[in-house]
Design a protein around this motif. Structure first.
Motif, PDB file in Angstrom:
ATOM      1  N   GLY A  17       0.809  -1.217   0.000  1.00 14.04           N
ATOM      2  CA  GLY A  17       0.000   0.000   0.000  1.00 14.04           C
ATOM      3  C   GLY A  17       0.840   1.263   0.000  1.00 14.04           C
ATOM      4  O   GLY A  17       0.467   2.277  -0.610  1.00 14.04           O
ATOM      5  N   VAL A  18       1.977   1.213   0.690  1.00 11.01           N
ATOM      6  CA  VAL A  18       2.868   2.380   0.724  1.00 11.01           C
ATOM      7  C   VAL A  18       3.332   2.740  -0.682  1.00 11.01           C
ATOM      8  O   VAL A  18       3.356   3.910  -1.075  1.00 11.01           O
ATOM      9  CB  VAL A  18       4.080   2.105   1.643  1.00 11.01           C
ATOM     10  CG1 VAL A  18       5.129   3.207   1.502  1.00 11.01           C
ATOM     11  CG2 VAL A  18       3.626   1.999   3.094  1.00 11.01           C
ATOM     12  N   THR A  21       0.178   3.716  -3.173  1.00  8.22           N
ATOM     13  CA  THR A  21      -0.427   5.026  -2.901  1.00  8.22           C
ATOM     14  C   THR A  21       0.547   6.171  -3.124  1.00  8.22           C
ATOM     15  O   THR A  21       0.200   7.334  -2.903  1.00  8.22           O
ATOM     16  CB  THR A  21      -0.936   5.084  -1.446  1.00  8.22           C
ATOM     17  OG1 THR A  21       0.149   4.808  -0.549  1.00  8.22           O
ATOM     18  CG2 THR A  21      -2.065   4.098  -1.230  1.00  8.22           C
ATOM     19  N   GLY A  22       1.763   5.822  -3.533  1.00 10.91           N
ATOM     20  CA  GLY A  22       2.744   6.852  -3.826  1.00 10.91           C
ATOM     21  C   GLY A  22       3.400   7.466  -2.611  1.00 10.91           C
ATOM     22  O   GLY A  22       4.057   8.514  -2.714  1.00 10.91           O
ATOM     23  N   LEU A  23       3.255   6.835  -1.453  1.00  6.09           N
ATOM     24  CA  LEU A  23       3.862   7.384  -0.236  1.00  6.09           C
ATOM     25  C   LEU A  23       5.360   7.115  -0.161  1.00  6.09           C
ATOM     26  O   LEU A  23       6.060   7.709   0.658  1.00  6.09           O
ATOM     27  CB  LEU A  23       3.168   6.793   1.002  1.00  6.09           C
ATOM     28  CG  LEU A  23       1.692   7.178   1.176  1.00  6.09           C
ATOM     29  CD1 LEU A  23       1.097   6.434   2.364  1.00  6.09           C
ATOM     30  CD2 LEU A  23       1.564   8.691   1.375  1.00  6.09           C
ATOM     31  N   GLY A  24       5.848   6.204  -1.011  1.00  2.52           N
ATOM     32  CA  GLY A  24       7.269   5.900  -0.992  1.00  2.52           C
ATOM     33  C   GLY A  24       7.551   4.634  -1.767  1.00  2.52           C
ATOM     34  O   GLY A  24       6.626   3.968  -2.251  1.00  2.52           O
ATOM     35  N   PRO A  25       8.830   4.267  -1.892  1.00  4.26           N
ATOM     36  CA  PRO A  25       9.186   3.025  -2.589  1.00  4.26           C
ATOM     37  C   PRO A  25       8.771   1.806  -1.775  1.00  4.26           C
ATOM     38  O   PRO A  25       8.385   1.918  -0.609  1.00  4.26           O
ATOM     39  CB  PRO A  25      10.713   3.133  -2.713  1.00  4.26           C
ATOM     40  CG  PRO A  25      11.121   3.997  -1.569  1.00  4.26           C
ATOM     41  CD  PRO A  25      10.016   5.000  -1.413  1.00  4.26           C
ATOM     42  N   LEU A  26       8.903   0.648  -2.398  1.00  5.45           N
ATOM     43  CA  LEU A  26       8.472  -0.586  -1.743  1.00  5.45           C
ATOM     44  C   LEU A  26       9.183  -0.813  -0.416  1.00  5.45           C
ATOM     45  O   LEU A  26       8.552  -1.200   0.576  1.00  5.45           O
ATOM     46  CB  LEU A  26       8.726  -1.779  -2.673  1.00  5.45           C
ATOM     47  CG  LEU A  26       8.260  -3.150  -2.152  1.00  5.45           C
ATOM     48  CD1 LEU A  26       6.743  -3.155  -1.976  1.00  5.45           C
ATOM     49  CD2 LEU A  26       8.690  -4.255  -3.116  1.00  5.45           C
TER      50      LEU A  26
END
Length: 248
Positions: A17-18, A21-26
């Motif tokens: 999900g991170v 949703t574009g909150l950060g890399p895997l």
């Protein structure tokens, strides 16, 4: 097992999900995903633990008190076994639950003289439950399978090395099988593991002096093994009282 799969699913969902949703890399989702996994598993395991605690208290309540007759004692045990069998619904949800419930069922079946039924459950029981392993050893003694008896008792004294009853019952069975030297070795190991245990010291001294191994110091647990008949005063109104140890 199901609880772990659910927790893994939650952890994976948070990790992905991170990124999605574009909150950060895997890799940025690994820490929150791991936290979610651990927290979810803990909560699910805690829920199962509470349900099992309620079940064990109910079983304990069922077995409390002096039975009025042998028939009453047997009926109580049968009801308790049915209750425990209901607890097997959790064995696929949580690790270690099934083996412990099987251990408890095996002990109750053993004490009600259903040796074949007890043996089936002991085969699935937790090796950490020293009373269950000791009863399994006593069961094999009664069936004259002495190799299996020793294997079960060795597991019992490994898991319960601080419990004098398992050493004493092991030695008693060996003595009945005319294996005095082996019984001496077992009691010697028991006293080494429990240097302040006066009961084991006295038992060892008795055998060393060619005296009978008296099991009275190990009552009332000794009577649960059913290897000797309790005196009439222990039988109450005709039924043998069952002591249930839910945390064994």
């Amino acid at each position: 097992m199901y609880n772990l799969l659910i927790a893994l699913g939650v952890g994976l969902a948070i990790t992905l999900g991170v990124k999605l949703t574009g909150l950060g890399p895997l890799w940025a989702g690994i820490i929150p995903g791991t936290i979610a996994l651990v927290a979810t598993y803990f909560l699910l395991a805690q829920r199962v633990g509470k349900e099992l605690q309620k079940l064990m208290l109910a079983v304990q309540k069922e077995l409390q008190g002096q039975p009025t007759s042998q028939k009453d004692a047997q009926a109580r045990i049968e009801r308790a076994i049915k209750m425990l069998e209901g607890g097997l619904v959790y064995e696929k949800r949580q690790f270690l639950v099934g083996p412990e419930v099987h251990a408890q069922i095996g002990m109750l079946k053993y004490m009600s003289k259903d040796l074949d039924g007890a043996q089936r459950h002991f085969a699935l029981a937790s090796g950490r439950n020293y009373m269950a392993k000791a009863m399994e050893g006593a069961l094999h003694f009664q069936k004259k399978d002495f190799a299996a008896m020793k294997k079960a008792f060795e597991a019992a004294v490994t898991a319960g090395k601080k419990e004098s009853i398992v050493w004493a019952v092991y030695a008693w069975c060996l003595l009945q099988n005319k294996e005095k030297d082996e019984a001496l070795k077992v009691l010697g190991r028991g006293t080494e593991a429990n240097p302040s245990d006066e009961k084991l010291k006295s038992s060892l001294a008795a055998i060393q002096n060619d005296k009978r191994l008296k099991m009275k110091p190990y009552e009332p647990l000794w009577w649960q093994f059913g290897l000797e008949t309790p005196p009439p005063q222990m039988m109450g109104g005709g039924g043998r009282r069952v002591q249930f140890n839910p945390r064994r």
